[in-house]
Design a protein around this motif. Sequence first.
Motif, PDB file in Angstrom:
ATOM      1  N   HIS A  64       0.824  -1.209   0.000  1.00  0.00           N
ATOM      2  CA  HIS A  64       0.000   0.000   0.000  1.00  0.00           C
ATOM      3  C   HIS A  64       0.859   1.260   0.000  1.00  0.00           C
ATOM      4  CE1 HIS A  64      -3.657   2.292   0.949  1.00  0.00           C
ATOM      5  NE2 HIS A  64      -2.982   2.926   1.863  1.00  0.00           N
ATOM      6  N   ASP A  65       2.120   1.114   0.365  1.00  0.00           N
ATOM      7  CA  ASP A  65       3.011   2.265   0.544  1.00  0.00           C
ATOM      8  C   ASP A  65       4.272   2.177  -0.302  1.00  0.00           C
ATOM      9  OD1 ASP A  65       1.496   3.501   2.894  1.00  0.00           O
ATOM     10  OD2 ASP A  65       1.861   1.461   3.583  1.00  0.00           O
ATOM     11  N   GLY A  66       4.208   1.484  -1.436  1.00  0.00           N
ATOM     12  CA  GLY A  66       5.346   1.413  -2.323  1.00  0.00           C
ATOM     13  C   GLY A  66       5.935   0.021  -2.420  1.00  0.00           C
ATOM     14  N   LEU A  67       7.058  -0.080  -3.124  1.00  0.00           N
ATOM     15  CA  LEU A  67       7.712  -1.349  -3.397  1.00  0.00           C
ATOM     16  C   LEU A  67       8.938  -1.519  -2.501  1.00  0.00           C
ATOM     17  CD1 LEU A  67       7.652  -3.836  -5.341  1.00  0.00           C
ATOM     18  CD2 LEU A  67       9.275  -2.571  -6.779  1.00  0.00           C
ATOM     19  N   ASP A  79      11.606   1.755  -4.392  1.00  0.00           N
ATOM     20  CA  ASP A  79      11.214   2.909  -5.196  1.00  0.00           C
ATOM     21  C   ASP A  79      11.008   4.106  -4.278  1.00  0.00           C
ATOM     22  OD1 ASP A  79       8.817   2.521  -3.903  1.00  0.00           O
ATOM     23  OD2 ASP A  79       7.591   2.580  -5.703  1.00  0.00           O
ATOM     24  N   ASP A  80      10.862   5.276  -4.872  1.00  0.00           N
ATOM     25  CA  ASP A  80      10.656   6.469  -4.047  1.00  0.00           C
ATOM     26  C   ASP A  80       9.310   7.133  -4.326  1.00  0.00           C
ATOM     27  OD1 ASP A  80      11.090   7.508  -6.561  1.00  0.00           O
ATOM     28  OD2 ASP A  80      12.902   8.634  -6.025  1.00  0.00           O
ATOM     29  N   THR A  81       8.391   6.395  -4.974  1.00  0.00           N
ATOM     30  CA  THR A  81       7.096   6.980  -5.308  1.00  0.00           C
ATOM     31  C   THR A  81       6.075   6.823  -4.190  1.00  0.00           C
ATOM     32  OG1 THR A  81       6.215   4.942  -6.311  1.00  0.00           O
ATOM     33  CG2 THR A  81       7.490   6.424  -7.743  1.00  0.00           C
ATOM     34  N   GLY A  82       6.195   5.748  -3.414  1.00  0.00           N
ATOM     35  CA  GLY A  82       5.186   5.481  -2.399  1.00  0.00           C
ATOM     36  C   GLY A  82       3.849   5.084  -2.987  1.00  0.00           C
ATOM     37  N   ARG A  83       3.859   4.553  -4.214  1.00  0.00           N
ATOM     38  CA  ARG A  83       2.598   4.172  -4.869  1.00  0.00           C
ATOM     39  C   ARG A  83       1.887   3.049  -4.124  1.00  0.00           C
ATOM     40  NH1 ARG A  83       3.559   3.974 -11.450  1.00  0.00           N
ATOM     41  NH2 ARG A  83       3.783   6.230 -11.730  1.00  0.00           N
ATOM     42  N   ASP A  84       0.572   3.065  -4.205  1.00  0.00           N
ATOM     43  CA  ASP A  84      -0.244   1.958  -3.719  1.00  0.00           C
ATOM     44  C   ASP A  84      -0.286   0.920  -4.838  1.00  0.00           C
ATOM     45  OD1 ASP A  84      -2.076   0.269  -2.588  1.00  0.00           O
ATOM     46  OD2 ASP A  84      -3.766   1.664  -2.677  1.00  0.00           O
ATOM     47  N   LEU A  85       0.638  -0.040  -4.778  1.00  0.00           N
ATOM     48  CA  LEU A  85       0.772  -1.049  -5.835  1.00  0.00           C
ATOM     49  C   LEU A  85      -0.186  -2.198  -5.559  1.00  0.00           C
ATOM     50  CD1 LEU A  85       4.659  -1.060  -6.124  1.00  0.00           C
ATOM     51  CD2 LEU A  85       3.034   0.036  -7.681  1.00  0.00           C
ATOM     52  N   MET A  86      -1.189  -2.339  -6.399  1.00  0.00           N
ATOM     53  CA  MET A  86      -2.204  -3.365  -6.205  1.00  0.00           C
ATOM     54  C   MET A  86      -1.757  -4.655  -6.901  1.00  0.00           C
ATOM     55  SD  MET A  86      -4.391  -1.929  -4.188  1.00  0.00           S
ATOM     56  CE  MET A  86      -5.707  -3.114  -4.244  1.00  0.00           C
ATOM     57  N   PHE A  96       8.829  -5.739 -14.083  1.00  0.00           N
ATOM     58  CA  PHE A  96       7.652  -5.908 -13.243  1.00  0.00           C
ATOM     59  C   PHE A  96       6.429  -5.281 -13.919  1.00  0.00           C
ATOM     60  CE2 PHE A  96      10.673  -5.084  -9.376  1.00  0.00           C
ATOM     61  CZ  PHE A  96      11.391  -6.232  -9.687  1.00  0.00           C
ATOM     62  N   LEU A  97       5.262  -5.869 -13.676  1.00  0.00           N
ATOM     63  CA  LEU A  97       3.983  -5.271 -14.037  1.00  0.00           C
ATOM     64  C   LEU A  97       3.205  -4.977 -12.767  1.00  0.00           C
ATOM     65  CD1 LEU A  97       2.762  -7.559 -16.994  1.00  0.00           C
ATOM     66  CD2 LEU A  97       3.888  -5.322 -17.149  1.00  0.00           C
ATOM     67  N   SER A  98       2.474  -3.857 -12.759  1.00  0.00           N
ATOM     68  CA  SER A  98       1.668  -3.535 -11.596  1.00  0.00           C
ATOM     69  C   SER A  98       0.495  -2.645 -11.993  1.00  0.00           C
ATOM     70  CB  SER A  98       2.516  -2.856 -10.514  1.00  0.00           C
ATOM     71  OG  SER A  98       1.799  -2.749  -9.298  1.00  0.00           O
ATOM     72  N   SER A  99      -0.304  -2.317 -10.995  1.00  0.00           N
ATOM     73  CA  SER A  99      -1.448  -1.427 -11.155  1.00  0.00           C
ATOM     74  C   SER A  99      -1.629  -0.722  -9.820  1.00  0.00           C
ATOM     75  CB  SER A  99      -2.693  -2.219 -11.558  1.00  0.00           C
ATOM     76  OG  SER A  99      -3.750  -1.371 -11.952  1.00  0.00           O
ATOM     77  N   GLY A 100      -2.745  -0.017  -9.643  1.00  0.00           N
ATOM     78  CA  GLY A 100      -2.999   0.626  -8.359  1.00  0.00           C
ATOM     79  C   GLY A 100      -3.215   2.110  -8.456  1.00  0.00           C
ATOM     80  N   HIS A 101      -2.568   2.866  -7.556  1.00  0.00           N
ATOM     81  CA  HIS A 101      -2.835   4.293  -7.428  1.00  0.00           C
ATOM     82  C   HIS A 101      -1.530   5.074  -7.227  1.00  0.00           C
ATOM     83  CE1 HIS A 101      -7.051   3.204  -7.031  1.00  0.00           C
ATOM     84  NE2 HIS A 101      -6.648   2.253  -6.210  1.00  0.00           N
ATOM     85  N   PRO A 102      -1.506   6.341  -7.646  1.00  0.00           N
ATOM     86  CA  PRO A 102      -0.283   7.147  -7.505  1.00  0.00           C
ATOM     87  C   PRO A 102       0.133   7.318  -6.051  1.00  0.00           C
ATOM     88  CG  PRO A 102      -1.879   8.219  -8.955  1.00  0.00           C
ATOM     89  CD  PRO A 102      -2.595   7.092  -8.289  1.00  0.00           C
ATOM     90  N   GLY A 103       1.427   7.608  -5.874  1.00  0.00           N
ATOM     91  CA  GLY A 103       1.929   7.945  -4.552  1.00  0.00           C
ATOM     92  C   GLY A 103       1.645   9.397  -4.225  1.00  0.00           C
ATOM     93  N   PRO A 104       1.907   9.797  -3.004  1.00  0.00           N
ATOM     94  CA  PRO A 104       1.662  11.188  -2.597  1.00  0.00           C
ATOM     95  C   PRO A 104       2.399  12.182  -3.490  1.00  0.00           C
ATOM     96  CG  PRO A 104       2.167   9.808  -0.695  1.00  0.00           C
ATOM     97  CD  PRO A 104       2.442   8.977  -1.903  1.00  0.00           C
TER      98      PRO A 104
END
Length: 285
Positions: A64-67, A79-86, A96-104
Motif C-alpha cells: 500500500h506504501d510502495g515497493l 522505489d521512491d514513489t510510495g505508490r499503492d501497488l495493487m 515488473f507489471l503492476s497497477s494501483g494508485h499514484p503515490g503522494p
Amino acid sequence: MNTPPKALRGTAALAIATVVLTGCSSSAPDASTGGHTGATGLPYEHVHGLGVDPGDGAVYVATHDGLFRADANGLQRADDTGRDLMGFTITGPGTFLSSGHPGPGEQVANPLGLVQSTDAGANWTTLGLGGEVDFHALEVSAGTVFGYDATTQVLRASDDGGRSWQTRAALRALDIAADPANPAAVLATVQGGVASSGDGGRSFAAPTGPQLAYLSWASDGTVYGLDPQGAVFVSGDGAASWTPAGVVPGGRPQALTATDGALLAATAGGVYRSDDGGATFVPMT
C-alpha cells in the motif's frame, strides 16, 4: 458463472469481505518511513503482491506504501514513489507489471492502469488503461496477461503485453491464477470456493473446493491456495481436488506467490517463506 447456494454465499462472502476490507484500510502516515507503518512495526501498512526477480533471486514486496526489496540485507525500499501497488507480478529479470494508485504528490493517472518497470521498480511507465482500470490481480501465462479489473469486476486479457485488452467474464473475485504454460486455464477465488475456466476466462464453472482467498499456480503445475485464516491448500490437478498443508504465521493473509522451489506468503505479521510446499514457514521480514 453459476451462482452458489445461498448458505455458501453468506459464509464465503463474510470471509472474503473481511480480507478485502482489511487489505484496503488506511492509517496515519509515519514520518520515519515516509509512509504508513503496519501494526507490527513494518514500514508498510499491508501487502498486495509478492514476486521473485529471476535475475538475482531477490524477493519484492508490493505494498500500500510502495515497493520493497527483501534480501540478505533485510527489507529496503525499492522505489521512491510510495505508490499503492495493487496487482503485481514479475515477468523477467528486473521487469515488473503492476497497477494501483499514484503515490503522494505524483502527477500521473489515477488509477494507474497497467504500468511496467524494467529497472526493478525504480521507474514506471504506463502501458495502457491509465485513468481507467485498477487491476487488483495480475497474472501472465505464455504471453497472455490477465488482470482482474476491480473497477468493473471483470476479468480482462491482453495478448500484446498489456497495451490492448479484451473483456472476458464478469465475476466478483478476490484473486486469480493462470496456468503458466496454458492461458486457457484460469482460476478465481469467489464466494463458495474456487471457480475454474477452461477457455481463457471467458466463462467459469460453479465454484468448488475450500473457501480460499489467494491463489498461485507454480511452473511445475502445482496450485497453492491460502484461506482467510492462513491455512495452505495444495492441488496437483488444476484445482479439481485439494490437500491441506500447513498454516502461515502472522494472522490475516494478504498475498501468496509460488516460485520455483519456494512458496511466499504475506500476512499481517510480515512476509514468510516455505521450502517444503507450505508445510512450514520461516519469516523473511
